[in-house]
Enzyme design. Structure first.
Site, PDB file in Angstrom:
ATOM      1  N   ASP A 225     -12.633 -17.630   6.929  1.00 34.44           N
ATOM      2  CA  ASP A 225     -11.273 -17.176   6.647  1.00 34.44           C
ATOM      3  C   ASP A 225     -10.547 -17.045   7.986  1.00 34.44           C
ATOM      4  O   ASP A 225     -10.728 -16.070   8.707  1.00 34.44           O
ATOM      5  CB  ASP A 225     -11.345 -15.834   5.902  1.00 34.44           C
ATOM      6  CG  ASP A 225      -9.969 -15.237   5.647  1.00 34.44           C
ATOM      7  OD1 ASP A 225      -8.986 -15.748   6.212  1.00 34.44           O
ATOM      8  OD2 ASP A 225      -9.897 -14.246   4.897  1.00 34.44           O
TER       9      ASP A 225
ATOM     10  N   LYS B  57      -0.722 -17.285   7.073  1.00 42.01           N
ATOM     11  CA  LYS B  57       0.045 -16.511   8.047  1.00 42.01           C
ATOM     12  C   LYS B  57       0.851 -17.379   9.028  1.00 42.01           C
ATOM     13  O   LYS B  57       1.947 -17.802   8.700  1.00 42.01           O
ATOM     14  CB  LYS B  57      -0.901 -15.561   8.799  1.00 42.01           C
ATOM     15  CG  LYS B  57      -1.393 -14.409   7.905  1.00 42.01           C
ATOM     16  CD  LYS B  57      -2.084 -13.360   8.729  1.00 42.01           C
ATOM     17  CE  LYS B  57      -2.607 -12.208   7.895  1.00 42.01           C
ATOM     18  NZ  LYS B  57      -1.611 -11.218   7.545  1.00 42.01           N
TER      19      LYS B  57
ATOM     20  N   TYR C 136     -11.935  -8.302   5.822  1.00 39.52           N
ATOM     21  CA  TYR C 136     -10.777  -8.228   4.930  1.00 39.52           C
ATOM     22  C   TYR C 136     -10.391  -9.657   4.557  1.00 39.52           C
ATOM     23  O   TYR C 136     -10.252 -10.513   5.431  1.00 39.52           O
ATOM     24  CB  TYR C 136      -9.589  -7.523   5.601  1.00 39.52           C
ATOM     25  CG  TYR C 136      -8.354  -7.558   4.724  1.00 39.52           C
ATOM     26  CD1 TYR C 136      -8.221  -6.683   3.650  1.00 39.52           C
ATOM     27  CD2 TYR C 136      -7.354  -8.509   4.927  1.00 39.52           C
ATOM     28  CE1 TYR C 136      -7.126  -6.750   2.805  1.00 39.52           C
ATOM     29  CE2 TYR C 136      -6.248  -8.576   4.088  1.00 39.52           C
ATOM     30  CZ  TYR C 136      -6.144  -7.689   3.030  1.00 39.52           C
ATOM     31  OH  TYR C 136      -5.058  -7.752   2.192  1.00 39.52           O
TER      32      TYR C 136
ATOM     33  N   TYR D  78       0.822  -1.216   0.000  1.00 39.01           N
ATOM     34  CA  TYR D  78       0.000   0.000   0.000  1.00 39.01           C
ATOM     35  C   TYR D  78       0.849   1.256   0.000  1.00 39.01           C
ATOM     36  O   TYR D  78       0.659   2.146   0.815  1.00 39.01           O
ATOM     37  CB  TYR D  78      -0.955  -0.012   1.200  1.00 39.01           C
ATOM     38  CG  TYR D  78      -1.949  -1.137   1.117  1.00 39.01           C
ATOM     39  CD1 TYR D  78      -3.042  -1.034   0.273  1.00 39.01           C
ATOM     40  CD2 TYR D  78      -1.768  -2.301   1.835  1.00 39.01           C
ATOM     41  CE1 TYR D  78      -3.944  -2.065   0.154  1.00 39.01           C
ATOM     42  CE2 TYR D  78      -2.658  -3.355   1.725  1.00 39.01           C
ATOM     43  CZ  TYR D  78      -3.742  -3.228   0.882  1.00 39.01           C
ATOM     44  OH  TYR D  78      -4.618  -4.267   0.766  1.00 39.01           O
TER      45      TYR D  78
END
Ligand code: PLP
Length: 442
Positions: free
Chosen positions: A247, A276, A146, A18
């Site tokens: 998720d 992760k 997200y 970003y």
């Protein structure tokens, strides 16, 4: 290369998450990392309050994880997964099937969290086609989520926070229910339950799946909700032939105080995504698990149409196996630096570590509740969040934390931490002091 040269070339040529090109704020140059500490090129050491974005749960240079990678290197670092298989991948699949909620029995190993969400969505779409329902091809979720940065995951990110406005006309249009009411311990809100149920029921004919982050919405706003809403989703999706995807890329492997956030609710989704912390933060690897029913539906039609080059990468699988093994060990600072580890994941060493960190975060962050500019302080498992009444000045907040010897990466109005499970009590106390300093500076 000298640190200034690294930073200079980086700023002019290397994209960061970003970030514009060239980068607005120069990054800190990291030279090495050990235990819970990042060592900067200028010699400063920072306690990592971010676990490298939720992944490095056992800290850095863990001897057991280092050894797992080294051992595997001596055999093979990679082979294609088309037509070939190997022990690290099969062991990992077997472990994930055993540890995840009962009923998830088939494992797709892929490269990153976003890709595992793509695969989960593809599973749902192919499943519905396999059952003769190609019209069921939309997704529903709740706001505030997200799910990653590739296109289908972006389509189910929060429409405001997720930069949907950049992609109007490009992203598939999905169905959004309001965000779940705040509070892990807050009582179930009947009106919200009705809204959620109605949203799924009304769109059932066009819905392939509902996808949510269970219990903790991470990068969408660091919000916690009552696990009871997951049971509501389980019931309504099952009643309407809509699949349920959890998720757990951020929440998996103990972060919320349960091994998987689904365990807080006692719910098995049809598809679950992991990533992760799967490899203890060593290598990029993710997984999408599904039930036999989903696998049958897909296979009735032919094949699951996905197969990345680095699928089932042996190095990543080997270190994932070692990392999951460590979860059962006493995850203390001593264990992080000592040789060997209890490989019995059922022993639950992670749970004591997460409880200890939760207590430290609660004690350290409590004084910030009611401080000027602070609108909320919340802690769940090894996650601590301070929400401000304004956008954080990221450069100022980061610099204030660094001055306290801590690495933090705030976003929007949030300064938060999810320390490695091996963080000692003094490390956690230092992190909470740094969050206080960052809040003041921001
Ligand atoms: N899903 C959730 C809940 C996440 O937190 C993230 C990353 O932050 C992703 C998906 C995307 O994972 P990756 O960055 O590995 O693509």
């Amino acid at each position: 290369m000298r640190a200034e040269e690294i930073a200079g070339y980086d700023r002019a040529h290397v994209w960061h998450p970003y970030a514009p090109m060239p980068a607005g704020v120069p990054p800190y140059v990291v030279e090495s990392a050990t235990g819970v500490r990042l060592r900067l090129a200028d010699g400063r050491e920072l306690v990592d309050g971010m676990s490298s974005w939720w992944s490095a749960i056992h800290g850095y240079r863990h001897p057991v994880l280092d050894a797992a990678v080294t051992d595997q290197l001596g055999r093979m670092s990679h082979v294609m997964f088309g037509g070939l298989t190997h022990e690290p991948a099969v062991t990992l699949a077997r472990t994930l099937v055993a540890l995840t909620p009962p009923g998830l029995e088939h494992v797709f190993l892929c490269d990153s969290g976003s890709v595992s969400v793509e695969v989960a969505i593809k599973m749902a779409l192919q499943y519905q086609r396999g059952r003769g329902r190609p019209d069921k091809r939309r997704l529903a979720t709740w706001r505030g989520g997200y799910h990653g940065d590739t296109f289908h995951p972006m389509s189910v990110c929060d429409p405001e926070g997720g930069m949907h406005h950049l992609w109007t006309g490009v992203l598939p249009r999905q169905i959004f229910a309001p965000a779940p009411p705040d509070g892990f311990d807050a009582p179930l809100d009947d009106a919200y339950v009705a809204t959620l149920t109605d949203a799924v029921a009304r769109h059932a004919d066009e819905l392939a799946a509902v996808i949510v982050e269970p219990v903790v919405q991470g990068a969408g706003g660091m919000r916690f909700h009552n696990p009871g809403y997951l049971r509501v989703l389980r019931e309504v999706t099952a009643a309407h032939d809509v699949l349920l995807i959890f998720d757990e890329i951020a929440t998996g492997f103990g972060r919320t105080g349960a091994l998987f956030a689904a365990d807080h609710a006692g719910v098995t989704p049809d598809v679950m995504c992991l990533g992760k912390a799967l490899t203890g933060g060593y290598l990029t690897l993710a997984a999408a698990l599904c039930t036999p029913e989903v696998a049958r539906g897909i296979s009735a039609q032919g094949v699951l149409a996905h197969g990345p080059t680095f699928m089932g990468n042996p190095l990543a699988c080997a270190v994932a196996n070692a990392s999951i093994g460590l979860l059962g060990a006493a995850t203390t600072p001593a264990a992080a630096s000592g040789p060997g580890a209890d490989r019995d994941a059922a022993a639950g060493g992670w749970a004591a570590a997460v409880d200890r960190i939760e207590a430290g975060l609660r004690a350290g962050l409590a004084p910030l509740a009611g401080a000027p500019g602070v609108v909320d302080v919340r802690v769940l498992g090894a996650i601590g969040v301070v929400q401000l009444d304004r956008e954080v000045d990221m450069a100022a907040a980061t610099a204030a934390a660094v001055a306290e010897g801590v690495w933090l990466r705030p976003f929007r109005d949030l300064i938060y931490t999810m320390p490695p499970y091996v963080a000692a009590d003094e490390d956690v106390a230092r992190i909470t002091r740094a969050i206080g300093a960052a809040a003041l500076a921001a």
